[in-house]
Design a protein around this motif. Sequence first.
Motif, PDB file in Angstrom:
ATOM      1  N   GLY A   1       0.848  -1.205   0.000  1.00 18.60           N
ATOM      2  CA  GLY A   1       0.000   0.000   0.000  1.00 18.60           C
ATOM      3  C   GLY A   1       0.876   1.245   0.000  1.00 18.60           C
ATOM      4  O   GLY A   1       1.839   1.363  -0.762  1.00 18.60           O
ATOM      5  N   GLY A   2       0.539   2.162   0.891  1.00 18.53           N
ATOM      6  CA  GLY A   2       1.282   3.408   0.963  1.00 18.53           C
ATOM      7  C   GLY A   2       2.731   3.231   1.387  1.00 18.53           C
ATOM      8  O   GLY A   2       3.559   4.128   1.192  1.00 18.53           O
ATOM      9  N   SER A   3       3.052   2.079   1.938  1.00 24.33           N
ATOM     10  CA  SER A   3       4.433   1.843   2.346  1.00 24.33           C
ATOM     11  C   SER A   3       5.277   1.309   1.204  1.00 24.33           C
ATOM     12  O   SER A   3       6.418   0.875   1.419  1.00 24.33           O
ATOM     13  CB  SER A   3       4.458   0.858   3.531  1.00 24.33           C
TER      14      SER A   3
ATOM     15  N   SER B   1       6.632  -0.376   7.483  1.00 24.25           N
ATOM     16  CA  SER B   1       5.235  -0.544   7.887  1.00 24.25           C
ATOM     17  C   SER B   1       4.951   0.429   9.011  1.00 24.25           C
ATOM     18  O   SER B   1       5.609   0.399  10.046  1.00 24.25           O
ATOM     19  CB  SER B   1       4.977  -1.983   8.344  1.00 24.25           C
TER      20      SER B   1
ATOM     21  N   SER C   1       2.167   0.680  10.812  1.00 23.91           N
ATOM     22  CA  SER C   1       1.559  -0.011  11.950  1.00 23.91           C
ATOM     23  C   SER C   1       2.500  -1.062  12.523  1.00 23.91           C
ATOM     24  O   SER C   1       2.464  -1.371  13.706  1.00 23.91           O
ATOM     25  CB  SER C   1       0.263  -0.692  11.513  1.00 23.91           C
ATOM     26  N   GLY C   2       3.317  -1.626  11.648  1.00 17.26           N
ATOM     27  CA  GLY C   2       4.198  -2.707  12.082  1.00 17.26           C
ATOM     28  C   GLY C   2       3.461  -4.025  12.232  1.00 17.26           C
ATOM     29  O   GLY C   2       4.050  -5.025  12.645  1.00 17.26           O
TER      30      GLY C   2
ATOM     31  N   THR D   1       1.071  -5.243   9.657  1.00 16.17           N
ATOM     32  CA  THR D   1       0.434  -5.700   8.417  1.00 16.17           C
ATOM     33  C   THR D   1       0.995  -7.073   8.015  1.00 16.17           C
ATOM     34  O   THR D   1       2.216  -7.295   8.018  1.00 16.17           O
ATOM     35  CB  THR D   1       0.663  -4.655   7.298  1.00 16.17           C
TER      36      THR D   1
ATOM     37  N   PRO E   1       3.721  -7.649   4.637  1.00 13.91           N
ATOM     38  CA  PRO E   1       5.142  -7.348   4.870  1.00 13.91           C
ATOM     39  C   PRO E   1       5.752  -8.143   6.017  1.00 13.91           C
ATOM     40  O   PRO E   1       6.940  -8.476   5.984  1.00 13.91           O
ATOM     41  CB  PRO E   1       5.157  -5.843   5.184  1.00 13.91           C
TER      42      PRO E   1
ATOM     43  N   GLY F   1      -0.498   9.648   6.711  1.00 11.17           N
ATOM     44  CA  GLY F   1      -0.954   8.281   6.429  1.00 11.17           C
ATOM     45  C   GLY F   1      -0.210   7.691   5.242  1.00 11.17           C
ATOM     46  O   GLY F   1       0.334   8.419   4.407  1.00 11.17           O
ATOM     47  N   GLY F   2      -0.221   6.354   5.155  1.00  6.35           N
ATOM     48  CA  GLY F   2       0.567   5.609   4.170  1.00  6.35           C
ATOM     49  C   GLY F   2       0.595   6.203   2.776  1.00  6.35           C
ATOM     50  O   GLY F   2       1.658   6.519   2.234  1.00  6.35           O
TER      51      GLY F   2
ATOM     52  N   GLN G   1      -4.229   4.411  -6.023  1.00  5.21           N
ATOM     53  CA  GLN G   1      -4.264   4.133  -4.580  1.00  5.21           C
ATOM     54  C   GLN G   1      -4.669   5.382  -3.804  1.00  5.21           C
ATOM     55  O   GLN G   1      -5.539   5.340  -2.928  1.00  5.21           O
ATOM     56  CB  GLN G   1      -2.880   3.661  -4.114  1.00  5.21           C
TER      57      GLN G   1
ATOM     58  N   GLN H   1      -9.144   4.708   6.097  1.00  5.77           N
ATOM     59  CA  GLN H   1      -9.392   3.653   5.109  1.00  5.77           C
ATOM     60  C   GLN H   1     -10.072   2.485   5.807  1.00  5.77           C
ATOM     61  O   GLN H   1      -9.544   1.370   5.827  1.00  5.77           O
ATOM     62  CB  GLN H   1      -8.097   3.210   4.396  1.00  5.77           C
TER      63      GLN H   1
HETATM   64  O1  PA5 Z   1      -2.569   4.414   2.787  1.00 10.66           O
HETATM   65  C1  PA5 Z   1      -2.585   3.614   3.703  1.00 10.66           C
HETATM   66  O2  PA5 Z   1      -2.721   3.979   4.893  1.00 10.66           O
HETATM   67  C2  PA5 Z   1      -2.439   2.119   3.456  1.00 10.66           C
HETATM   68  O3  PA5 Z   1      -2.311   1.858   2.089  1.00 10.66           O
HETATM   69  C3  PA5 Z   1      -1.224   1.587   4.209  1.00 10.66           C
HETATM   70  O4  PA5 Z   1      -0.077   2.215   3.718  1.00 10.66           O
HETATM   71  C4  PA5 Z   1      -1.101   0.057   4.025  1.00 10.66           C
HETATM   72  O5  PA5 Z   1      -2.262  -0.573   4.497  1.00 10.66           O
HETATM   73  C5  PA5 Z   1       0.124  -0.492   4.769  1.00 10.66           C
HETATM   74  O6  PA5 Z   1       0.067  -0.182   6.123  1.00 10.66           O
HETATM   75  P1  PA5 Z   1       1.333  -0.278   7.062  1.00 10.66           P
HETATM   76  O7  PA5 Z   1       2.327   0.726   6.633  1.00 10.66           O
HETATM   77  O8  PA5 Z   1       0.804  -0.007   8.438  1.00 10.66           O
HETATM   78  O9  PA5 Z   1       1.869  -1.696   6.933  1.00 10.66           O
END
Ligand code: PA5
Length: 405
Positions: A76-78, A130, A132-133, A135, A138, A192-193, A267, A387
């Motif tokens: 995702g965002g990571s 990550s 949240s650490g 997910t 990953p 956020g990610g 995304q 989300q």
């Molecule tokens: O945009 C977001 O918040 C998500 O796409 C997160 O990046 C994705 O779920 C991964 O989360 P995390 O970085 O906690 O592993």
Amino acid sequence: MFKVDFEKYNSNYINDEKINKYDEKLLNIKKEFTNGSLNQWINTNTYISNEELNSIKEVAKRVREMADVFVVIGIGGSYMGAKAVISALSPKYDINRPEIVFFGINMNPTDYNETLNYIKDKDIVVNVISKSGTTLEPSIAFESVLSIMKDKYNEEELKNRIIITTDREKGTLRELVNEKGYTSFVVPSNVGGRYSVLTPVGMLPIAVAGFDIDKLLLGAKKAIDEDFDTAMKYAVIRDILYNNGKNIESFTIYNDKLFYFTEWLKQLFAESHGKNNKGLLPISNINSRDLHSLGQFLQDGKDIIFETVIGVEDEGEYIIPNLNYDLNRLNNMAVEDVAKAHSNGNTPSNIIWINKIDEESIGELIQFFILSCITGGYLLEINPFDQPGVEEYKKFIKESLKEFN
Ligand code: PA5
């Protein structure tokens, strides 16, 4: 400041009167950006401090000297932002050292076997990302890469080769950093990610890939200083089209180096706006390729799509032998001609022209779309920063995981 054309191929839908109706709403949102709850988004220090930038550059230099492969684990965002920027800036065929390998975006044994087999005899540095650490994807990818690395490197060497990007205080990854003393970077708690590409989340992989992260930030600053009103206007145009029955926005490009940039856009907008039964579905068209597939639908199919085209003015020079066509000119003529054709059919177009694909213009585009996305979220009256839908599948997987115990 890049050039935009939001009206030429949109005239059936957009006019000044419709745009002006948003004045009051925009004024309120603007106030939030300038003095209120959104103020952090017009300051690039939100993403990264000078100290972190310097430290990323030092670590990136070290990694470039020691690694054959830099394995970036995140989803995702990571993951998507770094992948988008690196793909946009990298030459198509040169595999630079270190090779950047993105991993942990699926749970597919074929990918696991092939990727792990590919990296196992190479010099590896891994960056687990990550916020949240916790997910799943990953986490299991990290277990797998760590197992290979433990066969190759002792504890001391692992310390040089494992880099963790996570929350400043919380989560299992932060605990691991505290326990083992691994190098770490912080995902800012207020970013956020999908908004985090200009934080250490994206900046470390991008720097390891050899790109200039100062220039990316410079571009982002330029978007704040010069493109802010245009970003808000783009949010308004999207909203007008949405309220006129458009359900789908195609991010359309004419250079496939921007393919992952369109994935990042998908995304950003889907995860930020797709909630409470609202939002535009983002798709992409990679032209000329998709003129020979989705193009038919855009021209003549159901009247539910509009396009936002990212054109690149200067792509370098190539003259077609014998015919003497300047290919850069031809490709950019196609941008206009296709927009003309599609808007004569069922699909109006916005066009955003960047001068060329480099760090500064990509940084500018990133920040432009972030500002638009946040503004658009408020126009839709949804929270662009959460989300909740993403959490749903995780609950079922968590249940299924019990079968392994
Ligand atoms: O945009 C977001 O918040 C998500 O796409 C997160 O990046 C994705 O779920 C991964 O989360 P995390 O970085 O906690 O592993």
